[in-house]
Scaffold this motif. Structure first.
Motif, PDB file in Angstrom:
ATOM      1  N   PRO A   1      17.523  77.073 -53.914  1.00  0.00           N
ATOM      2  CA  PRO A   1      18.498  76.134 -53.350  1.00  0.00           C
ATOM      3  C   PRO A   1      17.994  74.701 -53.263  1.00  0.00           C
ATOM      4  CG  PRO A   1      17.577  77.555 -51.636  1.00  0.00           C
ATOM      5  CD  PRO A   1      17.121  78.106 -52.940  1.00  0.00           C
ATOM      6  N   GLU A   2      16.683  74.516 -53.288  1.00  0.00           N
ATOM      7  CA  GLU A   2      16.153  73.154 -53.203  1.00  0.00           C
ATOM      8  C   GLU A   2      16.284  72.399 -54.531  1.00  0.00           C
ATOM      9  OE1 GLU A   2      12.405  75.811 -53.776  1.00  0.00           O
ATOM     10  OE2 GLU A   2      14.479  75.982 -53.043  1.00  0.00           O
ATOM     11  N   SER A   3      16.732  73.098 -55.577  1.00  0.00           N
ATOM     12  CA  SER A   3      16.929  72.453 -56.878  1.00  0.00           C
ATOM     13  C   SER A   3      18.421  72.349 -57.190  1.00  0.00           C
ATOM     14  CB  SER A   3      16.238  73.251 -57.982  1.00  0.00           C
ATOM     15  OG  SER A   3      16.885  74.507 -58.164  1.00  0.00           O
ATOM     16  N   ASN A   4      18.738  71.474 -58.118  1.00  0.00           N
ATOM     17  CA  ASN A   4      20.110  71.346 -58.617  1.00  0.00           C
ATOM     18  C   ASN A   4      20.042  71.540 -60.130  1.00  0.00           C
ATOM     19  OD1 ASN A   4      22.818  70.839 -58.967  1.00  0.00           O
ATOM     20  ND2 ASN A   4      22.609  68.616 -58.804  1.00  0.00           N
ATOM     21  N   VAL A   5      20.223  72.794 -60.577  1.00  0.00           N
ATOM     22  CA  VAL A   5      20.000  73.155 -61.974  1.00  0.00           C
ATOM     23  C   VAL A   5      21.322  73.199 -62.735  1.00  0.00           C
ATOM     24  CG1 VAL A   5      19.054  74.876 -63.556  1.00  0.00           C
ATOM     25  CG2 VAL A   5      17.983  74.527 -61.316  1.00  0.00           C
ATOM     26  N   THR A   6      21.374  72.502 -63.852  1.00  0.00           N
ATOM     27  CA  THR A   6      22.504  72.583 -64.780  1.00  0.00           C
ATOM     28  C   THR A   6      22.063  73.403 -65.979  1.00  0.00           C
ATOM     29  OG1 THR A   6      23.343  70.417 -64.100  1.00  0.00           O
ATOM     30  CG2 THR A   6      24.112  71.287 -66.221  1.00  0.00           C
ATOM     31  N   ILE A   7      22.812  74.452 -66.286  1.00  0.00           N
ATOM     32  CA  ILE A   7      22.463  75.346 -67.393  1.00  0.00           C
ATOM     33  C   ILE A   7      23.273  74.964 -68.632  1.00  0.00           C
ATOM     34  CG2 ILE A   7      22.346  77.743 -68.172  1.00  0.00           C
ATOM     35  CD1 ILE A   7      20.580  77.290 -65.783  1.00  0.00           C
ATOM     36  N   TRP A   8      22.585  74.892 -69.784  1.00  0.00           N
ATOM     37  CA  TRP A   8      23.269  74.564 -71.038  1.00  0.00           C
ATOM     38  C   TRP A   8      22.939  75.607 -72.099  1.00  0.00           C
ATOM     39  CZ3 TRP A   8      27.214  71.878 -72.691  1.00  0.00           C
ATOM     40  CH2 TRP A   8      27.378  71.663 -74.058  1.00  0.00           C
ATOM     41  N   ASP A   9      23.987  76.182 -72.692  1.00  0.00           N
ATOM     42  CA  ASP A   9      23.848  77.170 -73.765  1.00  0.00           C
ATOM     43  C   ASP A   9      23.932  76.442 -75.103  1.00  0.00           C
ATOM     44  OD1 ASP A   9      23.966  79.310 -75.517  1.00  0.00           O
ATOM     45  OD2 ASP A   9      25.482  80.417 -74.387  1.00  0.00           O
ATOM     46  N   THR A  10      22.828  76.405 -75.848  1.00  0.00           N
ATOM     47  CA  THR A  10      22.838  75.709 -77.132  1.00  0.00           C
ATOM     48  C   THR A  10      23.631  76.463 -78.187  1.00  0.00           C
ATOM     49  OG1 THR A  10      20.806  76.787 -77.928  1.00  0.00           O
ATOM     50  CG2 THR A  10      20.556  74.727 -76.674  1.00  0.00           C
TER      51      THR A  10
ATOM     52  N   LEU B   1       9.158  78.312 -61.979  1.00  0.00           N
ATOM     53  CA  LEU B   1       9.166  77.007 -62.639  1.00  0.00           C
ATOM     54  C   LEU B   1      10.101  76.036 -61.928  1.00  0.00           C
ATOM     55  CD1 LEU B   1       8.299  75.160 -64.933  1.00  0.00           C
ATOM     56  CD2 LEU B   1      10.055  76.225 -66.376  1.00  0.00           C
ATOM     57  N   TYR B   2      11.317  76.472 -61.593  1.00  0.00           N
ATOM     58  CA  TYR B   2      12.271  75.593 -60.918  1.00  0.00           C
ATOM     59  C   TYR B   2      11.718  75.106 -59.571  1.00  0.00           C
ATOM     60  CZ  TYR B   2      15.969  77.112 -64.203  1.00  0.00           C
ATOM     61  OH  TYR B   2      16.734  77.372 -65.321  1.00  0.00           O
ATOM     62  N   ARG B   3      11.095  76.004 -58.812  1.00  0.00           N
ATOM     63  CA  ARG B   3      10.546  75.612 -57.513  1.00  0.00           C
ATOM     64  C   ARG B   3       9.451  74.572 -57.657  1.00  0.00           C
ATOM     65  NH1 ARG B   3      10.448  81.589 -54.628  1.00  0.00           N
ATOM     66  NH2 ARG B   3      12.575  81.472 -53.774  1.00  0.00           N
ATOM     67  N   ARG B   4       8.612  74.773 -58.650  1.00  0.00           N
ATOM     68  CA  ARG B   4       7.522  73.806 -58.858  1.00  0.00           C
ATOM     69  C   ARG B   4       8.065  72.444 -59.257  1.00  0.00           C
ATOM     70  NH1 ARG B   4       4.810  72.642 -63.482  1.00  0.00           N
ATOM     71  NH2 ARG B   4       5.472  74.568 -64.537  1.00  0.00           N
ATOM     72  N   LEU B   5       9.039  72.425 -60.168  1.00  0.00           N
ATOM     73  CA  LEU B   5       9.589  71.158 -60.629  1.00  0.00           C
ATOM     74  C   LEU B   5      10.388  70.453 -59.543  1.00  0.00           C
ATOM     75  CD1 LEU B   5      10.795  72.125 -64.229  1.00  0.00           C
ATOM     76  CD2 LEU B   5       8.691  70.958 -63.568  1.00  0.00           C
ATOM     77  N   ALA B   6      11.089  71.229 -58.706  1.00  0.00           N
ATOM     78  CA  ALA B   6      11.930  70.645 -57.661  1.00  0.00           C
ATOM     79  C   ALA B   6      11.131  69.861 -56.637  1.00  0.00           C
ATOM     80  CB  ALA B   6      12.738  71.737 -56.968  1.00  0.00           C
ATOM     81  N   GLN B   7       9.847  70.124 -56.558  1.00  0.00           N
ATOM     82  CA  GLN B   7       9.003  69.369 -55.640  1.00  0.00           C
ATOM     83  C   GLN B   7       8.899  67.903 -56.044  1.00  0.00           C
ATOM     84  OE1 GLN B   7       5.212  71.387 -55.456  1.00  0.00           O
ATOM     85  NE2 GLN B   7       6.093  73.274 -54.633  1.00  0.00           N
TER      86      GLN B   7
ATOM     87  N   MET C   1      15.600  63.293 -63.598  1.00  0.00           N
ATOM     88  CA  MET C   1      16.039  64.579 -64.134  1.00  0.00           C
ATOM     89  C   MET C   1      14.958  65.158 -65.047  1.00  0.00           C
ATOM     90  SD  MET C   1      19.471  65.468 -66.333  1.00  0.00           S
ATOM     91  CE  MET C   1      20.471  64.567 -65.142  1.00  0.00           C
ATOM     92  N   GLN C   2      14.771  66.471 -64.967  1.00  0.00           N
ATOM     93  CA  GLN C   2      13.751  67.144 -65.759  1.00  0.00           C
ATOM     94  C   GLN C   2      14.389  68.175 -66.697  1.00  0.00           C
ATOM     95  OE1 GLN C   2       9.894  67.742 -63.546  1.00  0.00           O
ATOM     96  NE2 GLN C   2      11.290  67.928 -61.817  1.00  0.00           N
ATOM     97  N   ILE C   3      13.729  68.400 -67.826  1.00  0.00           N
ATOM     98  CA  ILE C   3      14.244  69.344 -68.817  1.00  0.00           C
ATOM     99  C   ILE C   3      13.404  70.609 -68.827  1.00  0.00           C
ATOM    100  CG2 ILE C   3      14.526  69.792 -71.289  1.00  0.00           C
ATOM    101  CD1 ILE C   3      15.366  66.962 -71.663  1.00  0.00           C
ATOM    102  N   VAL C   4      14.095  71.745 -68.804  1.00  0.00           N
ATOM    103  CA  VAL C   4      13.463  73.045 -68.991  1.00  0.00           C
ATOM    104  C   VAL C   4      14.062  73.670 -70.245  1.00  0.00           C
ATOM    105  CG1 VAL C   4      13.276  75.411 -68.090  1.00  0.00           C
ATOM    106  CG2 VAL C   4      12.937  73.456 -66.566  1.00  0.00           C
ATOM    107  N   THR C   5      13.241  74.280 -71.066  1.00  0.00           N
ATOM    108  CA  THR C   5      13.745  75.022 -72.214  1.00  0.00           C
ATOM    109  C   THR C   5      12.879  76.272 -72.404  1.00  0.00           C
ATOM    110  OG1 THR C   5      14.499  74.851 -74.515  1.00  0.00           O
ATOM    111  CG2 THR C   5      12.413  73.771 -73.972  1.00  0.00           C
ATOM    112  N   ASP C   6      13.025  76.925 -73.550  1.00  0.00           N
ATOM    113  CA  ASP C   6      12.297  78.166 -73.817  1.00  0.00           C
ATOM    114  C   ASP C   6      11.607  78.058 -75.167  1.00  0.00           C
ATOM    115  OD1 ASP C   6      14.312  79.104 -75.925  1.00  0.00           O
ATOM    116  OD2 ASP C   6      15.603  78.946 -74.162  1.00  0.00           O
TER     117      ASP C   6
END
Length: 288
Positions: free
Chosen positions: A106-115, A71-77, A1-6
């Motif tokens: 669609p190639e990713s499975n992203v879970t979104i979290w609102d802090t 970003l999601y496409r690159r990480l999903a690889q 699992m990978q983390i994306v933030t801002d």
């Protein structure tokens, strides 16, 4: 699992040590006619230096859907499981951009979290997730941890000038004008109900606002004898030392290293900001 933030997330270098990679969606900032990618080609220290030197108002643009898609496409690889943790949806459209983008990859499975927060309080949630991933936790366990950290954490800040908040549209121009005329320094937090700014108190001087902020922290944890704390500032080391002293006069403190507010948030607050992220000391026991 990978983390994306801002770039609304602030973490000290010490907090990042030993953690798996944290991926930041790019956010742009323009100052004195030049556009930067915050955190990549403009450090926080350099930003505050330029802010003082130019005397100009910076502008920012939130991460767009296309930025997230890329970003999601690159990480999903490498790993399609992505946990995307973001600044409060009550303060920015970043989370909505992430949600739209997730449906376009669609190639990713992203879970979104609102802090439901920003800066160091957002960083505490990102750090917790990264530590849980490193420990091999399942997604549902990580989400449960994030909910606990979000509920137990509060953040407060004050500033010696409100001109950047006014210019950036983060508060109404009328309120900003009145505060300027009355020489008021607000103590600001983020509501746990809607994730928007809320004024907790108003003081006539910056020093009194810092003292009041310490009192607001204590009010948030009336049963706690020891607190886990992290000081936050733009470029105001003297201010955070005043806050440190005020807190240590009130409660037993467990300090994390101070953190400098990143350029994207600093564009809306300026260098005078002094703030604090707080939680009960037991919060650390929840972390893997």
């Amino acid at each position: 699992m990978q983390i994306v933030t801002d770039r609304g997330c602030d973490l000290s270098p010490q907090q990042l040590e030993g953690l798996p990679p944290i991926h930041y969606v790019p956010m742009k900032l323009t100052l004195a006619g030049k556009t930067y990618s915050s955190g990549e080609d403009l450090s926080s220290e350099e930003f505050y230096r330029l802010l003082e030197e130019t005397g100009e108002y910076p502008t920012t643009s939130q991460a767009g859907t296309g930025d997230f898609v890329e970003l999601y496409r690159r990480l999903a690889q490498d790993d399609p499981e992505i946990l995307s943790i973001h600044i409060s949806s009550g303060l920015s459209g970043t989370l909505n951009s992430a949600r739209v983008a997730a449906g376009m990859v669609p190639e990713s499975n992203v879970t979104i979290w609102d802090t439901m927060t920003l800066s160091a309080p957002e960083g505490w949630q990102v750090e917790a997730a990264a530590r849980a991933i490193k420990a091999g936790w399942e997604l549902k366990e990580i989400i449960a941890l994030l909910e606990k950290v979000r509920n137990l954490t509060v953040g407060f800040f004050t500033l010696d000038t409100m001109k950047y908040l006014v210019h950036g549209g983060r508060i109404s121009h009328l309120k900003g004008l009145l505060a300027s005329l009355l020489n008021i320094r607000p103590v600001i937090s983020v509501s746990k109900e809607d994730g928007r700014y809320v004024t907790m108190a108003q003081e006539r001087t910056f020093r009194r606002a810092i003292q009041r902020m310490a009192q607001e922290v204590i009010k948030a944890y009336p049963q706690s004898r020891k607190l886990r704390l992290q000081l936050i500032h733009g470029h105001n080391p003297a201010g955070i030392e005043l806050l440190r002293e005020a807190m240590e006069n009130l409660v037993e403190c467990e300090w994390l290293p101070p953190v400098t507010v990143g350029a994207v948030l600093g564009a809306h607050t300026g260098s005078s900001l002094v703030g604090i992220c707080a939680g009960p000391a037991e919060l650390a026991d929840l972390l893997p």
